[in-house]
Design an enzyme around this catalytic site. Structure first.
Site, PDB file in Angstrom:
ATOM      1  N   SER A 160      21.384  34.834 -11.644  1.00  0.00           N
ATOM      2  CA  SER A 160      22.144  34.012 -10.704  1.00  0.00           C
ATOM      3  C   SER A 160      23.258  34.846 -10.078  1.00  0.00           C
ATOM      4  O   SER A 160      23.758  35.796 -10.684  1.00  0.00           O
ATOM      5  CB  SER A 160      22.767  32.830 -11.452  1.00  0.00           C
ATOM      6  OG  SER A 160      23.750  32.225 -10.649  1.00  0.00           O
ATOM      7  N   TYR A 216      32.543  34.347  -8.726  1.00  0.00           N
ATOM      8  CA  TYR A 216      32.890  33.106  -9.426  1.00  0.00           C
ATOM      9  C   TYR A 216      32.081  31.934  -8.872  1.00  0.00           C
ATOM     10  O   TYR A 216      32.035  31.718  -7.670  1.00  0.00           O
ATOM     11  CB  TYR A 216      34.386  32.834  -9.247  1.00  0.00           C
ATOM     12  CG  TYR A 216      34.812  31.505  -9.798  1.00  0.00           C
ATOM     13  CD1 TYR A 216      35.031  31.350 -11.159  1.00  0.00           C
ATOM     14  CD2 TYR A 216      34.955  30.404  -8.963  1.00  0.00           C
ATOM     15  CE1 TYR A 216      35.399  30.112 -11.683  1.00  0.00           C
ATOM     16  CE2 TYR A 216      35.322  29.171  -9.480  1.00  0.00           C
ATOM     17  CZ  TYR A 216      35.544  29.042 -10.837  1.00  0.00           C
ATOM     18  OH  TYR A 216      35.897  27.830 -11.343  1.00  0.00           O
TER      19      TYR A 216
HETATM   20  N1  LIG Z   1      17.878  27.424  -6.904  1.00  0.00           N
HETATM   21  C1  LIG Z   1      19.015  28.065  -6.862  1.00  0.00           C
HETATM   22  O1  LIG Z   1      19.792  27.946  -5.890  1.00  0.00           O
HETATM   23  C2  LIG Z   1      19.404  28.985  -7.985  1.00  0.00           C
HETATM   24  C3  LIG Z   1      20.532  29.804  -7.811  1.00  0.00           C
HETATM   25  C4  LIG Z   1      20.897  30.661  -8.838  1.00  0.00           C
HETATM   26  C5  LIG Z   1      20.179  30.672 -10.021  1.00  0.00           C
HETATM   27  N2  LIG Z   1      19.088  29.864 -10.163  1.00  0.00           N
HETATM   28  C6  LIG Z   1      18.366  29.910 -11.436  1.00  0.00           C
HETATM   29  O2  LIG Z   1      16.993  30.161 -11.206  1.00  0.00           O
HETATM   30  C7  LIG Z   1      16.205  29.505 -12.207  1.00  0.00           C
HETATM   31  C8  LIG Z   1      15.140  28.646 -11.529  1.00  0.00           C
HETATM   32  O3  LIG Z   1      15.798  27.659 -10.760  1.00  0.00           O
HETATM   33  P1  LIG Z   1      15.017  26.688  -9.738  1.00  0.00           P
HETATM   34  O4  LIG Z   1      16.023  26.285  -8.721  1.00  0.00           O
HETATM   35  O5  LIG Z   1      13.747  27.292  -9.314  1.00  0.00           O
HETATM   36  O6  LIG Z   1      14.737  25.425 -10.694  1.00  0.00           O
HETATM   37  P2  LIG Z   1      13.688  24.218 -10.530  1.00  0.00           P
HETATM   38  O7  LIG Z   1      13.338  23.985  -9.109  1.00  0.00           O
HETATM   39  O8  LIG Z   1      14.316  23.092 -11.302  1.00  0.00           O
HETATM   40  O9  LIG Z   1      12.387  24.739 -11.323  1.00  0.00           O
HETATM   41  C9  LIG Z   1      12.506  25.043 -12.660  1.00  0.00           C
HETATM   42  C10 LIG Z   1      11.176  25.534 -13.202  1.00  0.00           C
HETATM   43  O10 LIG Z   1      11.423  26.009 -14.522  1.00  0.00           O
HETATM   44  C11 LIG Z   1      10.566  25.355 -15.439  1.00  0.00           C
HETATM   45  N3  LIG Z   1      11.297  25.284 -16.705  1.00  0.00           N
HETATM   46  C12 LIG Z   1      12.493  24.704 -16.929  1.00  0.00           C
HETATM   47  N4  LIG Z   1      12.840  24.861 -18.217  1.00  0.00           N
HETATM   48  C13 LIG Z   1      11.840  25.563 -18.809  1.00  0.00           C
HETATM   49  C14 LIG Z   1      11.600  26.005 -20.137  1.00  0.00           C
HETATM   50  N5  LIG Z   1      12.479  25.786 -21.115  1.00  0.00           N
HETATM   51  N6  LIG Z   1      10.465  26.688 -20.396  1.00  0.00           N
HETATM   52  C15 LIG Z   1       9.564  26.918 -19.417  1.00  0.00           C
HETATM   53  N7  LIG Z   1       9.732  26.527 -18.153  1.00  0.00           N
HETATM   54  C16 LIG Z   1      10.853  25.841 -17.858  1.00  0.00           C
HETATM   55  C17 LIG Z   1      10.278  24.007 -14.785  1.00  0.00           C
HETATM   56  O11 LIG Z   1       9.075  23.425 -15.274  1.00  0.00           O
HETATM   57  P3  LIG Z   1       9.069  22.443 -16.568  1.00  0.00           P
HETATM   58  O12 LIG Z   1      10.252  21.526 -16.412  1.00  0.00           O
HETATM   59  O13 LIG Z   1       7.754  21.760 -16.511  1.00  0.00           O
HETATM   60  O14 LIG Z   1       9.192  23.332 -17.765  1.00  0.00           O
HETATM   61  C18 LIG Z   1      10.117  24.449 -13.331  1.00  0.00           C
HETATM   62  O15 LIG Z   1       8.854  25.016 -13.125  1.00  0.00           O
HETATM   63  C19 LIG Z   1      17.205  28.701 -13.047  1.00  0.00           C
HETATM   64  O16 LIG Z   1      17.533  29.440 -14.202  1.00  0.00           O
HETATM   65  C20 LIG Z   1      18.399  28.560 -12.152  1.00  0.00           C
HETATM   66  O17 LIG Z   1      19.608  28.388 -12.884  1.00  0.00           O
HETATM   67  C21 LIG Z   1      18.684  29.021  -9.177  1.00  0.00           C
END
Ligand SMILES: NC(=O)c1ccc[n+]([C@@H]2O[C@H](COP(=O)([O-])OP(=O)(O)OC[C@H]3O[C@@H](n4cnc5c(N)ncnc54)[C@H](OP(=O)(O)O)[C@@H]3O)[C@@H](O)[C@H]2O)c1
Length: 262
Positions: free
Chosen positions: A144, A150
């Site tokens: 992230s 921050y």
């Molecule tokens: N989107 C952003 O703006 C952003 C910015 C900075 C960082 N991030 C980080 O990037 C990562 C992905 O975010 P996203 O926005 O793509 O989230 P998302 O749209 O909520 O998708 C999350 C994915 O992760 C899977 N998942 C969640 N917990 C899991 C677990 N314990 N084991 C295996 N799979 C799991 C979910 O499937 P299931 O629920 O079926 O397991 C889903 O496929 C996160 O760590 C988030 O904090 C995102």
């Protein structure tokens, strides 16, 4: 540019939705076969079959909770027995909850530790021997932007991601002689389900979703929220043989949101 990913085996975790799914699609578009993991079997299988139909590559879905050691072991074992090799590992997981430092008891810290740090430790540790015996490999961790600037209410995420940055740097040194690269990608705000849930949770009356998105983007130089495929494109590049001299780094994909100069 041909990324030379045809026939490579890429393991993508947390891949049924959001950034993980976009990554799986981007690698598949370049011709890589994909092993996908996430917890919800139905959504995962749907994503896997969508990808194999759309891009004509082999996909395999393995129901996995990345925070569980036994799931990590089963995932890697199954992937290797089906594909015989691991060329690319993309470590990803759901994000920990947002909140203030005083909101979180030990149990929440422990969950974030297992999900966002130990998952990366375990999947990498299990994949590395296969990469070493192949004489090459790519490990890419989705973390992230909070490791660079921050980010309000992100104490769990920031703490765990910074540990990933440290670990990746150590690993990149140890694994460099085996032609294995280890890098982190740091997304700013990207339009995924997680972002929509966070952003639209408390909608002020009379505001539209489009207005909320525009408001959130007003301090980002590019003036919009990122698209998941914009992060995925960088991951595919880092996963390619072409990126063989890039290792131990953390690259932001943030529309210019971080204001520090270096
Ligand atoms: N989107 C952003 O703006 C952003 C910015 C900075 C960082 N991030 C980080 O990037 C990562 C992905 O975010 P996203 O926005 O793509 O989230 P998302 O749209 O909520 O998708 C999350 C994915 O992760 C899977 N998942 C969640 N917990 C899991 C677990 N314990 N084991 C295996 N799979 C799991 C979910 O499937 P299931 O629920 O079926 O397991 C889903 O496929 C996160 O760590 C988030 O904090 C995102």
């Amino acid at each position: 540019m041909d990324l030379q990913l045809k026939g490579k085996t890429a393991l993508v975790l947390a891949a049924s939705k959001g950034l993980g799914k976009a990554t799986a699609e981007s690698l598949a578009k370049e011709g890589a076969d994909i092993v996908l993991g996430a917890r919800n079997a139905e959504i995962l299988e749907r994503t896997a079959s969508e990808i194999s139909k759309k891009f004509g590559v082999r996909t395999l879905s393995i129901v996995t909770d990345v925070s569980r050691a036994e799931d990590a072991a089963r995932f890697i074992e199954t992937a290797v027995s089906e594909y015989g090799k691991i060329d690319i590992l993309v470590n990803n997981a759901g994000g920990p909850p947002f909140g203030k430092f005083e909101d979180f008891p030990d149990s929440e810290w422990e969950q974030a530790f297992q999900q966002n740090l130990m998952s990366t430790v375990r999947f990498s540790r299990l994949a590395v021997p296969h990469m070493i015996s192949a004489g090459s490999g790519r490990i890419i961790n989705i973390i992230s932007l909070s490791v660079k600037t921050y980010l309000e209410n992100s104490v769990l995420s920031t703490s765990m991601r910074l540990a990933v940055v440290g670990m990746a740097k150590m690993l990149s040194n140890e694994l460099g002689p085996h032609q294995i690269t280890v890098n982190n990608v740091a997304p700013g705000i990207m339009l995924t389900d997680r972002t929509k849930e966070t952003l639209f949770k408390h909608m002020p009356p009379g505001k539209t979703e489009a207005e909320m998105l525009a408001e959130r983007a007003k301090d980002i130089p590019i003036r919009r929220i990122g698209r998941p495929e914009e992060l995925a494109a960088l991951i595919s590049f880092l996963a390619s043989p072409i990126a063989g001299y890039i290792t131990g780094t953390t690259i932001a994909v943030d529309g210019g949101a971080v204001r520090s100069i270096l």
